[in-house]
Design a protein around this motif. Sequence first.
Motif, PDB file in Angstrom:
ATOM      1  N   GLU A 173       9.512  16.830  65.281  1.00 30.56           N
ATOM      2  CA  GLU A 173       9.392  14.995  65.840  1.00 30.56           C
ATOM      3  C   GLU A 173       9.399  14.544  64.263  1.00 30.56           C
ATOM      4  O   GLU A 173      10.165  14.076  64.267  1.00 30.56           O
ATOM      5  CB  GLU A 173       8.314  14.864  66.671  1.00 30.56           C
ATOM      6  CG  GLU A 173       8.246  15.087  67.538  1.00 30.56           C
ATOM      7  CD  GLU A 173       6.607  14.868  68.078  1.00 30.56           C
ATOM      8  OE1 GLU A 173       7.110  15.088  69.822  1.00 30.56           O
ATOM      9  OE2 GLU A 173       5.815  15.109  67.315  1.00 30.56           O
ATOM     10  N   ARG A 174       9.788  15.236  63.161  1.00 34.65           N
ATOM     11  CA  ARG A 174       8.709  14.680  62.232  1.00 34.65           C
ATOM     12  C   ARG A 174      10.541  14.930  60.821  1.00 34.65           C
ATOM     13  O   ARG A 174      10.261  13.860  60.309  1.00 34.65           O
ATOM     14  CB  ARG A 174       7.041  15.119  61.002  1.00 34.65           C
ATOM     15  CG  ARG A 174       6.510  14.075  61.492  1.00 34.65           C
ATOM     16  CD  ARG A 174       5.959  12.539  61.787  1.00 34.65           C
ATOM     17  NE  ARG A 174       5.543  12.602  62.914  1.00 34.65           N
ATOM     18  CZ  ARG A 174       4.481  11.527  62.772  1.00 34.65           C
ATOM     19  NH1 ARG A 174       5.139  11.121  61.207  1.00 34.65           N
ATOM     20  NH2 ARG A 174       3.871  10.631  63.066  1.00 34.65           N
ATOM     21  N   MET A 175      10.799  15.823  60.488  1.00 29.14           N
ATOM     22  CA  MET A 175      11.553  15.920  60.060  1.00 29.14           C
ATOM     23  C   MET A 175      13.470  15.563  60.959  1.00 29.14           C
ATOM     24  O   MET A 175      13.379  16.103  60.001  1.00 29.14           O
ATOM     25  CB  MET A 175      11.415  17.225  59.352  1.00 29.14           C
ATOM     26  CG  MET A 175      10.088  18.120  58.719  1.00 29.14           C
ATOM     27  SD  MET A 175      10.182  19.906  57.786  1.00 29.14           S
ATOM     28  CE  MET A 175      11.004  19.437  57.011  1.00 29.14           C
ATOM     29  N   LYS A 176      13.450  15.860  61.544  1.00 27.11           N
ATOM     30  CA  LYS A 176      14.224  15.569  62.337  1.00 27.11           C
ATOM     31  C   LYS A 176      15.152  16.926  62.212  1.00 27.11           C
ATOM     32  O   LYS A 176      16.849  16.567  61.983  1.00 27.11           O
ATOM     33  CB  LYS A 176      14.998  13.962  62.064  1.00 27.11           C
ATOM     34  CG  LYS A 176      14.596  13.014  62.128  1.00 27.11           C
ATOM     35  CD  LYS A 176      13.241  12.781  63.709  1.00 27.11           C
ATOM     36  CE  LYS A 176      12.632  11.015  63.045  1.00 27.11           C
ATOM     37  NZ  LYS A 176      11.495  11.173  63.986  1.00 27.11           N
ATOM     38  N   ILE A 177      14.590  17.856  62.034  1.00 28.89           N
ATOM     39  CA  ILE A 177      15.529  19.126  62.020  1.00 28.89           C
ATOM     40  C   ILE A 177      15.243  20.618  63.530  1.00 28.89           C
ATOM     41  O   ILE A 177      14.186  20.221  63.778  1.00 28.89           O
ATOM     42  CB  ILE A 177      15.815  19.698  61.097  1.00 28.89           C
ATOM     43  CG1 ILE A 177      14.277  20.288  60.589  1.00 28.89           C
ATOM     44  CG2 ILE A 177      16.281  18.767  60.252  1.00 28.89           C
ATOM     45  CD1 ILE A 177      14.473  20.994  59.249  1.00 28.89           C
ATOM     46  N   VAL A 178      16.085  20.871  63.934  1.00 27.68           N
ATOM     47  CA  VAL A 178      16.178  21.657  64.889  1.00 27.68           C
ATOM     48  C   VAL A 178      15.492  23.257  64.095  1.00 27.68           C
ATOM     49  O   VAL A 178      16.701  23.614  63.541  1.00 27.68           O
ATOM     50  CB  VAL A 178      17.457  21.934  65.709  1.00 27.68           C
ATOM     51  CG1 VAL A 178      17.247  22.606  66.581  1.00 27.68           C
ATOM     52  CG2 VAL A 178      17.993  20.636  66.524  1.00 27.68           C
ATOM     53  N   ILE A 179      14.977  23.872  64.629  1.00 26.37           N
ATOM     54  CA  ILE A 179      14.381  24.688  64.289  1.00 26.37           C
ATOM     55  C   ILE A 179      13.455  25.871  65.221  1.00 26.37           C
ATOM     56  O   ILE A 179      13.700  25.098  65.693  1.00 26.37           O
ATOM     57  CB  ILE A 179      12.926  25.430  63.484  1.00 26.37           C
ATOM     58  CG1 ILE A 179      12.191  24.575  63.451  1.00 26.37           C
ATOM     59  CG2 ILE A 179      13.475  24.162  62.036  1.00 26.37           C
ATOM     60  CD1 ILE A 179      10.277  25.081  62.837  1.00 26.37           C
ATOM     61  N   GLU A 180      14.363  26.783  65.677  1.00 23.54           N
ATOM     62  CA  GLU A 180      14.004  28.112  66.746  1.00 23.54           C
ATOM     63  C   GLU A 180      12.118  28.390  66.448  1.00 23.54           C
ATOM     64  O   GLU A 180      11.688  28.754  65.252  1.00 23.54           O
ATOM     65  CB  GLU A 180      14.496  29.369  66.294  1.00 23.54           C
ATOM     66  CG  GLU A 180      14.968  30.656  65.398  1.00 23.54           C
ATOM     67  CD  GLU A 180      16.313  30.586  65.355  1.00 23.54           C
ATOM     68  OE1 GLU A 180      16.978  30.771  65.071  1.00 23.54           O
ATOM     69  OE2 GLU A 180      16.043  32.476  64.569  1.00 23.54           O
ATOM     70  N   PRO A 181      11.803  28.897  67.143  1.00 21.32           N
ATOM     71  CA  PRO A 181      10.244  29.422  67.356  1.00 21.32           C
ATOM     72  C   PRO A 181       9.828  30.102  65.777  1.00 21.32           C
ATOM     73  O   PRO A 181       8.880  29.800  65.359  1.00 21.32           O
ATOM     74  CB  PRO A 181      10.231  30.197  68.359  1.00 21.32           C
ATOM     75  CG  PRO A 181      11.148  29.699  69.141  1.00 21.32           C
ATOM     76  CD  PRO A 181      12.534  29.070  68.579  1.00 21.32           C
ATOM     77  N   SER A 182      10.691  30.992  65.412  1.00 19.70           N
ATOM     78  CA  SER A 182      10.544  32.007  65.111  1.00 19.70           C
ATOM     79  C   SER A 182      10.220  31.653  62.919  1.00 19.70           C
ATOM     80  O   SER A 182       9.714  31.853  62.450  1.00 19.70           O
ATOM     81  CB  SER A 182      11.607  33.536  64.298  1.00 19.70           C
ATOM     82  OG  SER A 182      11.645  33.486  65.942  1.00 19.70           O
ATOM     83  N   SER A 183      11.217  30.936  62.526  1.00 16.51           N
ATOM     84  CA  SER A 183      11.602  29.463  61.474  1.00 16.51           C
ATOM     85  C   SER A 183       9.860  29.110  61.268  1.00 16.51           C
ATOM     86  O   SER A 183       9.452  28.366  60.883  1.00 16.51           O
ATOM     87  CB  SER A 183      12.356  27.862  61.547  1.00 16.51           C
ATOM     88  OG  SER A 183      13.428  28.992  61.688  1.00 16.51           O
ATOM     89  N   ALA A 184       8.870  28.339  62.834  1.00 17.42           N
ATOM     90  CA  ALA A 184       8.118  27.346  62.595  1.00 17.42           C
ATOM     91  C   ALA A 184       6.650  28.033  62.729  1.00 17.42           C
ATOM     92  O   ALA A 184       5.942  28.312  62.132  1.00 17.42           O
ATOM     93  CB  ALA A 184       7.776  26.956  64.301  1.00 17.42           C
ATOM     94  N   VAL A 185       6.953  29.764  62.364  1.00 21.69           N
ATOM     95  CA  VAL A 185       5.594  30.628  62.403  1.00 21.69           C
ATOM     96  C   VAL A 185       5.543  30.612  60.729  1.00 21.69           C
ATOM     97  O   VAL A 185       4.004  30.552  60.501  1.00 21.69           O
ATOM     98  CB  VAL A 185       5.901  32.554  62.659  1.00 21.69           C
ATOM     99  CG1 VAL A 185       4.685  33.012  61.532  1.00 21.69           C
ATOM    100  CG2 VAL A 185       6.459  32.767  63.878  1.00 21.69           C
ATOM    101  N   ALA A 186       6.258  30.427  59.682  1.00 25.36           N
ATOM    102  CA  ALA A 186       5.179  30.110  58.226  1.00 25.36           C
ATOM    103  C   ALA A 186       4.606  28.588  58.113  1.00 25.36           C
ATOM    104  O   ALA A 186       3.309  28.858  57.104  1.00 25.36           O
ATOM    105  CB  ALA A 186       6.514  30.790  57.611  1.00 25.36           C
ATOM    106  N   LEU A 187       5.192  27.999  58.487  1.00 20.69           N
ATOM    107  CA  LEU A 187       4.536  26.491  58.292  1.00 20.69           C
ATOM    108  C   LEU A 187       2.789  26.750  59.227  1.00 20.69           C
ATOM    109  O   LEU A 187       1.983  25.985  58.996  1.00 20.69           O
ATOM    110  CB  LEU A 187       5.278  24.973  59.145  1.00 20.69           C
ATOM    111  CG  LEU A 187       4.494  24.197  59.168  1.00 20.69           C
ATOM    112  CD1 LEU A 187       4.163  23.557  57.984  1.00 20.69           C
ATOM    113  CD2 LEU A 187       5.748  22.838  59.841  1.00 20.69           C
ATOM    114  N   ALA A 188       3.235  27.298  60.290  1.00 23.89           N
ATOM    115  CA  ALA A 188       2.169  27.885  61.523  1.00 23.89           C
ATOM    116  C   ALA A 188       0.696  28.281  61.055  1.00 23.89           C
ATOM    117  O   ALA A 188      -0.453  27.528  60.959  1.00 23.89           O
ATOM    118  CB  ALA A 188       2.533  28.144  62.851  1.00 23.89           C
TER     119      ALA A 188
END
Lengths: 318, 318
Positions: A273-288
């Motif tokens: 929503e904010r960065m307007k880029i498509v990332i996969e769930p595994s990629s979001a683990v670090a930001l989480a």
Amino acid sequence: MNQQITLDTIIQAHNRIRPYVHRTPVLTNQTINDLVGASIFFKCENFQKIGAFKARGGVNAVLQVVANKEGKAITTHSSGNHAQAVAFAARLMGLPAYIVMPSNAPQVKKDAVKGYGAEVIECEPNLAAREQGVEEVIARTGAVLVHPFDNDRVIAGQATASKELIEDYGQDHPFDTIFAPVGGGGMLSGTALAVHYLSPQTKVIGCEPEGAADAILSFKSGKVEKAPYIKSVADGLLTNLSERTLAIIREHVSDILTVTDEEIIAAMKLVWERMKIVIEPSSAVALAVVIKNKSKFIGQKIGVIITGGNVDMGKLPF
Amino acid sequence: MNQQITLDTIIQAHNRIRPYVHRTPVLTNQTINDLVGASIFFKCENFQKIGAFKARGGVNAVLQVVANKEGKAITTHSSGNHAQAVAFAARLMGLPAYIVMPSNAPQVKKDAVKGYGAEVIECEPNLAAREQGVEEVIARTGAVLVHPFDNDRVIAGQATASKELIEDYGQDHPFDTIFAPVGGGGMLSGTALAVHYLSPQTKVIGCEPEGAADAILSFKSGKVEKAPYIKSVADGLLTNLSERTLAIIREHVSDILTVTDEEIIAAMKLVWERMKIVIEPSSAVALAVVIKNKSKFIGQKIGVIITGGNVDMGKLPF
């Protein structure tokens, strides 16, 4: 401890793969910085060839198989991005590739591997069947195995992502902490080695889904442990460490932190929503992990490895 | 014809807004180039402030209201990105903003406007009610109206996107064709003027959903026409042209081509999957036109304006 991957190994890997992979962009986002109270630099491997960092390790390994005349075909087993990376690298070099994939791997991923000209060999969806499939390929074709993470060349290739991040944004003011997700540990151990050699004052934290929490146990016990249970939206992070990756991680990683699927999905949605880029769930683990523990990192300069962007648009978790 | 927006107007607009908006990146994608047989440069306004090109026109207009002391508050009516753009620009300048929004606008968009500190005035979801709402705001507060597209300052601001595209990638080898979507015509008329002044050998094609096909009718008849029906996933393109935008478009645009919602959604999905960027349906209309008519543009150097990336992740069309 593994001392075979030296700084020179990583520099050579980078020089070797540079003509074939992208130097991916590093993005920042004010809204997310305000949310966590830190300054985050996202290394965007979702914009990498084949849509994930795995292209780095795959290309580094296959180029060396060719240069050293170790074989005339390549094989691996993978249900995901490493399968595409090896198929991509083999096609670059004009070698046949035989990719053993579990029968329940998404059709879109099998099609992508075939799209790079590789032969897909289906097997039962378990590790024993995968390894047996690879053994049969080797017996039949003489292909060389490029393991997804238990391979120094693959680890050295993955290390080049953090090398670029440090070169581009970590020179004058070094990063305080770099966060990378951990599955089999290829990316995390590569990250840890690059940081060790190129930015030794920077800490590295591994980020793991609670639903595949083997690395945190192995990190504590010093032995390769299995996860208590395996169930996570982060489908790229479900594998165990190997002795090789565990040794590097134990030596050079400060800590491993876990997050729930709910936290992973919220971080993924925030990035879309904010960065307007498509990332996969595994990629979001670090930001989480950063968001969950933000009070520990206030005011820091942070690196986050976005590992890939290969998502089935028909099966989004939000 | 409108000769008030000169090259100098656009250059001044660009200098005026430069400190407040992004010079957005231009991306290319080999898979999509192979698919259409052309070389496409995507101007990525989804990475713009507020997530859409509307920040350019909004900032350009509000800065001039302040510089010329035309008023001490700003108002507009919009259900979408222009509402956020005006709220964003007013906050930059420390002015109150009163945004008239239809009651059926998504809550997430109302919240975004409020997040920029603007006051949201809800009205019935039709044009008469919106205009009446704005009149009441003006009577009550003395605010200055910044119309979403029927405003030379807004058009000059939108023109700066194509100015950047031409400066960055259209110098040595000019673009053959630049494609921009058309709703009220602010972006399309700005694109056409920038191209007219800065790359006169380049053609401009307007891209419109079949489910809001007023511009193609108006372009042919020379009068502002209404769409035969209004129903499209491209929710940013449902408005009519104005006399002002139609005049510029008739003078400087080569053609207007339409696409179905199915074609728009397919193009949107292709961009998400292959380019790993989040774009809104209205942004996919231009690429959908290129894909549908690819035989006409084989071998061309093409510019495509990606207009924005504000999508409700809970209501994706695929």
